[in-house]
Write a protein that holds these residues in place. Sequence first.
Motif, PDB file in Angstrom:
ATOM      1  N   LYS A   2       0.829  -1.194   0.000  1.00  0.00           N
ATOM      2  CA  LYS A   2       0.000   0.000   0.000  1.00  0.00           C
ATOM      3  C   LYS A   2       0.871   1.254   0.000  1.00  0.00           C
ATOM      4  O   LYS A   2       1.848   1.343   0.737  1.00  0.00           O
ATOM      5  N   TYR A   3       0.500   2.210  -0.856  1.00  0.00           N
ATOM      6  CA  TYR A   3       1.233   3.469  -0.926  1.00  0.00           C
ATOM      7  C   TYR A   3       0.298   4.603  -0.550  1.00  0.00           C
ATOM      8  O   TYR A   3      -0.924   4.535  -0.791  1.00  0.00           O
ATOM      9  N   SER A   4       0.867   5.661   0.035  1.00  0.00           N
ATOM     10  CA  SER A   4       0.036   6.789   0.429  1.00  0.00           C
ATOM     11  C   SER A   4       0.852   8.071   0.395  1.00  0.00           C
ATOM     12  O   SER A   4       2.086   8.038   0.389  1.00  0.00           O
ATOM     13  N   ILE A   5       0.167   9.196   0.341  1.00  0.00           N
ATOM     14  CA  ILE A   5       0.819  10.495   0.403  1.00  0.00           C
ATOM     15  C   ILE A   5       0.116  11.331   1.468  1.00  0.00           C
ATOM     16  O   ILE A   5      -1.012  11.040   1.864  1.00  0.00           O
ATOM     17  N   ASN A   6       0.783  12.370   1.925  1.00  0.00           N
ATOM     18  CA  ASN A   6       0.272  13.203   3.011  1.00  0.00           C
ATOM     19  C   ASN A   6      -0.492  14.403   2.447  1.00  0.00           C
ATOM     20  O   ASN A   6       0.108  15.343   1.929  1.00  0.00           O
ATOM     21  N   LYS A  23      10.400   5.997  -5.457  1.00  0.00           N
ATOM     22  CA  LYS A  23      10.609   4.904  -4.516  1.00  0.00           C
ATOM     23  C   LYS A  23      10.136   3.580  -5.112  1.00  0.00           C
ATOM     24  O   LYS A  23      10.769   2.537  -4.922  1.00  0.00           O
ATOM     25  N   MET A  24       9.032   3.625  -5.836  1.00  0.00           N
ATOM     26  CA  MET A  24       8.514   2.410  -6.466  1.00  0.00           C
ATOM     27  C   MET A  24       9.486   1.887  -7.518  1.00  0.00           C
ATOM     28  O   MET A  24       9.674   0.677  -7.669  1.00  0.00           O
ATOM     29  N   ILE A  25      10.127   2.813  -8.228  1.00  0.00           N
ATOM     30  CA  ILE A  25      11.081   2.425  -9.258  1.00  0.00           C
ATOM     31  C   ILE A  25      12.245   1.649  -8.655  1.00  0.00           C
ATOM     32  O   ILE A  25      12.768   0.708  -9.264  1.00  0.00           O
ATOM     33  N   TYR A  30       9.373  -3.892  -8.933  1.00  0.00           N
ATOM     34  CA  TYR A  30       9.119  -3.169 -10.174  1.00  0.00           C
ATOM     35  C   TYR A  30      10.375  -3.027 -11.025  1.00  0.00           C
ATOM     36  O   TYR A  30      10.287  -2.967 -12.259  1.00  0.00           O
ATOM     37  N   ALA A  31      11.519  -2.969 -10.389  1.00  0.00           N
ATOM     38  CA  ALA A  31      12.778  -2.869 -11.134  1.00  0.00           C
ATOM     39  C   ALA A  31      12.992  -4.098 -12.013  1.00  0.00           C
ATOM     40  O   ALA A  31      13.686  -4.041 -13.024  1.00  0.00           O
ATOM     41  N   PRO A  37       1.165  -0.166 -10.861  1.00  0.00           N
ATOM     42  CA  PRO A  37      -0.290  -0.224 -10.749  1.00  0.00           C
ATOM     43  C   PRO A  37      -0.974   0.643 -11.805  1.00  0.00           C
ATOM     44  O   PRO A  37      -0.447   1.681 -12.210  1.00  0.00           O
ATOM     45  N   ASN A  38      -2.134   0.222 -12.226  1.00  0.00           N
ATOM     46  CA  ASN A  38      -2.929   0.978 -13.183  1.00  0.00           C
ATOM     47  C   ASN A  38      -3.169   2.394 -12.679  1.00  0.00           C
ATOM     48  O   ASN A  38      -3.335   2.627 -11.477  1.00  0.00           O
ATOM     49  N   GLU A  39      -3.177   3.371 -13.591  1.00  0.00           N
ATOM     50  CA  GLU A  39      -3.350   4.772 -13.215  1.00  0.00           C
ATOM     51  C   GLU A  39      -4.608   4.999 -12.389  1.00  0.00           C
ATOM     52  O   GLU A  39      -4.582   5.712 -11.381  1.00  0.00           O
ATOM     53  N   VAL A  40      -5.717   4.406 -12.815  1.00  0.00           N
ATOM     54  CA  VAL A  40      -6.993   4.594 -12.112  1.00  0.00           C
ATOM     55  C   VAL A  40      -6.898   4.054 -10.695  1.00  0.00           C
ATOM     56  O   VAL A  40      -7.306   4.704  -9.725  1.00  0.00           O
TER      57      VAL A  40
END
Length: 243
Positions: A2-6, A23-25, A30-31, A37-40
Amino acid sequence: MKYSINHKSHIPLHIQAEELLRKMISDPEYASGKLLPNEVVLAKQLAISRTTLRQALNKLVFEGLLVRKKAVGTKVASKTVSSRSNNWLSFSQEMAARGIPIRNFELHISWVTPEESVANFFEIGMDKKILRLERLRGRQEGPFVYFVSYFHPRVGLTGDEDFKRPLYEVLEKDHSVVATLSKEEVSAKAADKFISKKLEVDQGTPILMRKRFVFDQGDRPIEYNIGYYRADSFVYTTESRRE
């Protein structure tokens, strides 16, 4: 994961999304080639608009870090190194900043008389000996760039320096020469017999050639550099903003 932003942070959402994508890269998942993940789905998870997310994605695609294919998805770019025109760093510093480990395959130092173009740039006679530094560099699996650098005698290089260190660090710390201005020319050419052997490509293969003219704080020329890059392993990006 799970990813989130503030959403309460003063940092703009698209900037936070960009940092999250970086960070995901670096995530091995993912590397290794898995689609992001899909944009939507990702925009919904982060509670931001698709426009905001796409702004961040476009930035990383522009930098050559992500590859996006219609009807397929977005994934981490493989075996491609990106360099930006406004990124004023030595090659070693630039790659270190991107987290790309670099291997030195060859390093040669010699004293030569300059060709006319180099002598004219340095405003010296063609009979004046100058230091020439050749470096073949790349990833662990193979080289992707061959550099040839010439230095003005005024710089004071002796040839005994440790050129495994970042070049501009050597100039500044060992010789008090600070590189402050770089002018560059980028063009495409076909690899000749010599360059094709260095970069391990077929003769005639298109390559990228970048000339860098470097000046000190007094706008005096200090380095004339030519870099030959494998076109399948290097992306050169530029960025401009309308004021």
